[in-house]
Design a protein around this motif. Structure first.
Motif, short mmCIF file in Angstrom:
data_model
loop_
_atom_site.label_atom_id
_atom_site.label_comp_id
_atom_site.label_asym_id
_atom_site.label_seq_id
_atom_site.Cartn_x
_atom_site.Cartn_y
_atom_site.Cartn_z
N SER A 67 -10.32 -33.11 -10.74
CA SER A 67 -10.56 -34.15 -11.73
C SER A 67 -9.84 -33.98 -13.06
N ALA A 68 -9.38 -32.82 -13.40
CA ALA A 68 -8.97 -32.69 -14.78
C ALA A 68 -7.56 -32.18 -15.02
N ARG A 69 -7.16 -31.16 -14.34
CA ARG A 69 -5.96 -30.44 -14.81
C ARG A 69 -4.74 -30.80 -13.96
N ILE A 70 -3.69 -31.21 -14.66
CA ILE A 70 -2.48 -31.67 -13.97
C ILE A 70 -1.33 -30.71 -14.31
N GLY A 71 -0.66 -30.20 -13.27
CA GLY A 71 0.50 -29.35 -13.47
C GLY A 71 1.78 -30.18 -13.34
N PHE A 72 2.83 -29.79 -14.07
CA PHE A 72 4.12 -30.46 -13.90
C PHE A 72 5.23 -29.43 -13.91
N LEU A 73 5.95 -29.35 -12.80
CA LEU A 73 7.04 -28.38 -12.61
C LEU A 73 8.37 -29.11 -12.58
N GLY A 74 9.30 -28.72 -13.47
CA GLY A 74 10.62 -29.36 -13.48
C GLY A 74 10.69 -30.43 -14.55
N LEU A 75 11.33 -30.07 -15.67
CA LEU A 75 11.34 -30.97 -16.83
C LEU A 75 12.77 -31.37 -17.18
N GLY A 76 13.47 -31.93 -16.19
CA GLY A 76 14.82 -32.42 -16.42
C GLY A 76 14.78 -33.85 -16.94
N ILE A 77 15.84 -34.59 -16.65
CA ILE A 77 15.96 -35.98 -17.14
C ILE A 77 14.73 -36.80 -16.74
N MET A 78 14.24 -36.60 -15.55
CA MET A 78 13.10 -37.39 -15.05
C MET A 78 11.76 -36.74 -15.35
N GLY A 79 11.67 -35.44 -15.09
CA GLY A 79 10.38 -34.76 -15.22
C GLY A 79 9.83 -34.80 -16.64
N SER A 80 10.71 -34.65 -17.63
CA SER A 80 10.23 -34.61 -19.02
C SER A 80 9.52 -35.91 -19.42
N PRO A 81 10.18 -37.07 -19.25
CA PRO A 81 9.46 -38.29 -19.66
C PRO A 81 8.23 -38.58 -18.80
#
Ligand SMILES: NC(=O)C1=CN([C@@H]2O[C@H](COP(=O)(O)OP(=O)(O)OC[C@H]3O[C@@H](n4cnc5c(N)ncnc54)[C@H](OP(=O)(O)O)[C@@H]3O)[C@@H](O)[C@H]2O)C=CC1
Ligand SMILES: O=CCCC(=O)O
Length: 360
Positions: A67-81
């Motif tokens: 319910s709460a915590r979201i991970g994000f791996l890969g912050l390139g042109i697409m991942g960052s926004p």
């Protein structure tokens, strides 16, 4: 197959759920308040059942904890926004990127940071990954200190990278082996749609996870398709990008031919924009191509990768794709001219180079 577009989505939610979502996500911009965003509370003490935000009854939606915590791996042109839109919607986001400095702007916006995909996955309920290609998607998902090492039952892994079906199935198998769920969700749409939350998600895999993350996809995108088994999302994405790569190569030939026969290529762009082959891609990229500038939205190396993978897909079912094969060769030439990190519209330079330096 099912498809939902953003404008329809608000009709699926009760007004109570909408009100709860708004109060849990105080940073929601006003223009977004009319539709449901941030399905999950930002504050851990609120244990909001995801079920309240699901349009259909599903196993995943009745699970506690996701319910709460979201991970994000890969912050390139697409991942960052994409990650930025989740943060701006008030979601609790933990980020990781191979090159750490790309995490800093997101950390400034309120994201947490972990130093490996494994740690992100271990500390989050759902982890998204937006990686360059099959090799990096595999490394981050199932390599040493990869996300799979931090996965366990009740968690979800959503790979939004563009990869081939075999890669996606390999990752899916390893994620599932930990007891966690897997969804492939490559996106159509580029840098600007990613910034504007207007991506199109082409998902396949675990339907319950799809339902669970649908409100997150709706923050990042304008529509979503559920296409069935793992591999179908990857295949749809590759077919779309195969068409796109060929279109851009053909457009490049047209621009150069028009100029060579004494026409104004700007007028060609205008004529094309008013007819049956009108495309936002031509109208947006045509003017800068005429100026020989290629501000990178979709790197050329990724377009060539997608053509290569699409040709492999076609080969697997003995489907002739001579146009895409020819286009792929042109992107390979462009890469050999050092244009990999330029926008894929720089493929036009390969034709210029060919004209100026014809192969002996
Ligand atoms: N740009 C676009 O318009 C679109 C792109 N896509 C697809 O989305 C994916 C990402 O694209 P985009 O954001 O443009 O690409 P970028 O090249 O900007 O970003 C690639 C990301 O992958 C990471 N990466 C690359 N190799 C490795 C590795 N070996 N280990 C760990 N991380 C790695 C990079 O990390 P680091 O920062 O350290 O280099 C970066 O975070 C691709 O699959 C692309 O085809 C889909 C739709 C549109
Ligand atoms: O994979 C990249 C797609 C780019 C786009 O859809 O404009």
């Amino acid at each position: 197959m099912s498809c939902l577009v953003k404008s329809n989505y608000s009709h699926q939610l009760s007004s109570t759920a909408m009100a709860m979502c708004s109060s849990f996500c105080p940073q929601i911009p006003n223009q977004l308040r009319a539709r449901p965003i941030c399905p999950f509370p930002t504050k851990p003490q609120f244990t909001l059942s995801v079920k309240a935000f699901s349009s259909e009854t599903s196993n995943a939606s009745s699970k506690d904890g996701l319910s709460a915590r979201i991970g994000f791996l890969g912050l390139g042109i697409m991942g960052s926004p994409m990650a930025q839109n989740l943060i701006k919607a008030g979601c609790d986001v933990t980020v990781w990127n191979r090159t750490k400095i790309k995490c800093d702007p997101l950390i400034s916006l309120g994201a947490k940071y972990k130093s490996s995909p494994q740690e992100v996955a271990a500390s989050c309920d759902v982890t998204f990954a937006m990686l360059a290609n099959p090799e990096s998607a595999l490394e981050v998902a199932i390599g040493e200190h990869g996300a799979a090492s931090g996965m366990s039952s009740g968690k979800g892994y959503v790979d939004v990278s563009t990869v081939d079906g075999a890669t996606s199935k390999l990752i899916s198998g390893r994620i599932n082996a930990t007891g966690a769920s897997f969804l492939e969700a490559p996106v159509s749409g580029s840098k600007k749609p990613a910034e504007d939350g207007q991506l199109i998600f082409l998902t396949a895999g675990d339907k319950s996870l799809y339902e669970l993350v649908a409100p997150l996809l709706d923050i990042m995108g304008k529509s979503r398709f559920f296409l069935g088994d793992v591999g179908n999302g990857a295949a749809m994405k590759l077919v779309v990008n195969m068409i796109m790569g060929s279109m851009m190569a053909s457009f490049s030939e047209g621009l150069l031919l028009s100029e060579k026969v004494g026409l104004d290529p700007s007028v060609l762009v205008e004529v094309v924009s008013q007819g049956a082959i009108s495309s936002p891609m031509y109208s947006t990229k045509g003017p800068s191509m005429i100026q020989s500038t290629y501000p990178t939205a979709f790197p050329l190396k990724h377009q060539q990768k997608d053509l290569r993978l699409a040709l492999g897909l076609a080969e697997s079912v003995s489907q002739p794709t001579p146009i895409a094969a020819a286009a792929n060769e042109l992107y390979k030439v462009a890469k050999s001219h050092g244009l990999s990190d330029q926008d894929f519209s720089a493929v036009i330079e390969a034709l210029k180079a060919k004209l100026q330096n014809p192969p002996k």
